[in-house]
Design a protein around this motif. Structure first.
Motif, PDB file in Angstrom:
ATOM      1  N   UNK A 140       0.624  -0.982   0.462  1.00  0.00           N
ATOM      2  CA  UNK A 140       0.209   0.109   0.154  1.00  0.00           C
ATOM      3  C   UNK A 140       1.121   1.475  -0.115  1.00  0.00           C
ATOM      4  N   UNK A 141      -0.236   2.382  -0.960  1.00  0.00           N
ATOM      5  CA  UNK A 141       1.686   2.801  -0.393  1.00  0.00           C
ATOM      6  C   UNK A 141       1.782   3.747  -1.713  1.00  0.00           C
ATOM      7  N   UNK A 142       2.603   2.663  -2.596  1.00  0.00           N
ATOM      8  CA  UNK A 142       3.620   2.096  -3.564  1.00  0.00           C
ATOM      9  C   UNK A 142       3.040   1.980  -4.839  1.00  0.00           C
ATOM     10  N   UNK A 143       3.070   2.777  -6.053  1.00  0.00           N
ATOM     11  CA  UNK A 143       2.302   3.044  -7.709  1.00  0.00           C
ATOM     12  C   UNK A 143       3.092   1.644  -8.086  1.00  0.00           C
ATOM     13  N   UNK A 190       2.370   6.099 -12.259  1.00  0.00           N
ATOM     14  CA  UNK A 190       0.905   5.120 -11.938  1.00  0.00           C
ATOM     15  C   UNK A 190      -0.470   5.141 -10.887  1.00  0.00           C
ATOM     16  N   UNK A 191      -0.955   3.937 -11.332  1.00  0.00           N
ATOM     17  CA  UNK A 191      -1.795   3.802 -10.088  1.00  0.00           C
ATOM     18  C   UNK A 191      -1.068   3.383  -8.936  1.00  0.00           C
ATOM     19  N   UNK A 192      -2.122   4.238  -7.920  1.00  0.00           N
ATOM     20  CA  UNK A 192      -1.213   4.266  -6.132  1.00  0.00           C
ATOM     21  C   UNK A 192      -1.886   2.425  -5.834  1.00  0.00           C
ATOM     22  N   UNK A 193      -1.137   1.797  -5.360  1.00  0.00           N
ATOM     23  CA  UNK A 193      -1.108   1.004  -4.100  1.00  0.00           C
ATOM     24  C   UNK A 193      -2.419   0.115  -3.167  1.00  0.00           C
ATOM     25  N   UNK A 194      -3.745  -0.042  -2.986  1.00  0.00           N
ATOM     26  CA  UNK A 194      -4.340   0.143  -1.834  1.00  0.00           C
ATOM     27  C   UNK A 194      -4.462  -1.481  -1.091  1.00  0.00           C
ATOM     28  N   UNK A 195      -4.560  -1.369   0.580  1.00  0.00           N
ATOM     29  CA  UNK A 195      -5.122  -2.698   0.316  1.00  0.00           C
ATOM     30  C   UNK A 195      -6.535  -3.335   0.083  1.00  0.00           C
ATOM     31  N   UNK A 196      -6.527  -5.174  -0.129  1.00  0.00           N
ATOM     32  CA  UNK A 196      -7.524  -5.010  -1.079  1.00  0.00           C
ATOM     33  C   UNK A 196      -7.587  -5.783  -2.488  1.00  0.00           C
ATOM     34  N   UNK A 197      -7.035  -4.561  -2.976  1.00  0.00           N
ATOM     35  CA  UNK A 197      -6.560  -4.685  -4.748  1.00  0.00           C
ATOM     36  C   UNK A 197      -6.072  -6.268  -5.323  1.00  0.00           C
TER      37      UNK A 197
END
Length: 249
Positions: A140-143, A190-197
């Motif tokens: 989470x928080x990375x892209x 790019x898209x930021x990563x979040x928990x549950x992706x």
């Protein structure tokens, strides 16, 4: 739209992923000179159905096989055939998807057929490890670009090239969802990563040029220079405790 999954959805994907992983365990024992790619396809089809799942790829956009069987310079989407007989020194990439109660697991592995050269084994090993280099960044928080850059950097440091015409993807209730997950690019983009992706990270690595062509069957992608290609993929869920691979036993 990016679909963040609930724990209930992720649990179904864990089951689908486990079935995919166990299918690889069955198939790798059958890979040997003299076996046809159609035989591997049928073995996977029976095993997946026995486990109360369906083959994700069968008739997906018209694809005729239950799995993808890509040999030597075939990068991805090789169609299983009775005419394609494995021989000593080949490599084969198997791409397998299973759908359980409406949710998919998707993964790929590349295997040696009999004895292969040291350089060919390095290609397989680097491809696999490049996935794990990318996986480190799936927090989470990375892209997405952080994953892509890690894969590309590792592959190119080892003297190989990353296919750019094809990318990884989101996965869940649909086999292919947003976002795209390239294996090349710049960090912090790019898209930021979040928990549950839930995403499929899948390096496709060539021994020569990264350029590819598609055969007249409309599916099989081959290297432009005829050199070997390897593929390694897992379905991954992003969590606050680190990424979890859903497609492993």
């Amino acid at each position: 739209m990016i679909r963040v999954k609930s724990e209930h959805e992720i649990e179904k994907m864990r089951t689908a992923g486990r079935i995919v992983a166990e299918t690889f365990e069955v198939l790798k024992e059958a890979i040997q000179p003299g076996v046809t790619t159609k035989e591997l396809n049928d073995l996977a089809d029976r095993f997946i159905k026995k486990n109360k799942a369906t083959c994700s790829f069968y008739h997906y956009s018209g694809y005729p096989g239950s799995i993808c069987t890509s040999v030597n310079d075939q990068v991805v989407h090789g169609i299983p055939s009775r005419k394609t007989v494995l021989k000593d020194g080949d490599i084969i990439s198997l791409d397998i998807g299973a759908c359980y109660e409406g949710y998919h697991g998707d993964a790929a592995r590349t295997y040696a057929v009999g004895k292969i050269s040291d350089e060919t084994q390095k290609l397989i090993d680097v491809t696999r490890q490049s996935f794990f280099q990318g996986l480190i960044e799936a927090v989470p928080g990375n892209r997405i670009g952080d994953i892509a850059h890690a894969v590309q950097s590792y592959v190119e440091f080892n003297g190989f090239s990353v296919v750019r015409a094809l990318v990884g993807h989101g996965v869940g209730a649909d086999l292919h969802e947003s976002p795209e997950v390239p294996n090349f690019g710049n960090p912090g983009r790019g898209v930021r990563l979040v928990s549950g992706m839930t995403i499929a990270i899948e390096p496709m690595v060539n021994m020569g040029t990264y350029h590819v062509n598609t055969l007249s069957d409309g599916w099989t992608v081959i290297t432009a220079d005829g050199k070997l290609s390897a593929h390694y993929e897992n379905t991954v869920v992003v969590t606050g405790n680190g990424p979890e691979i859903l497609t492993k036993c």
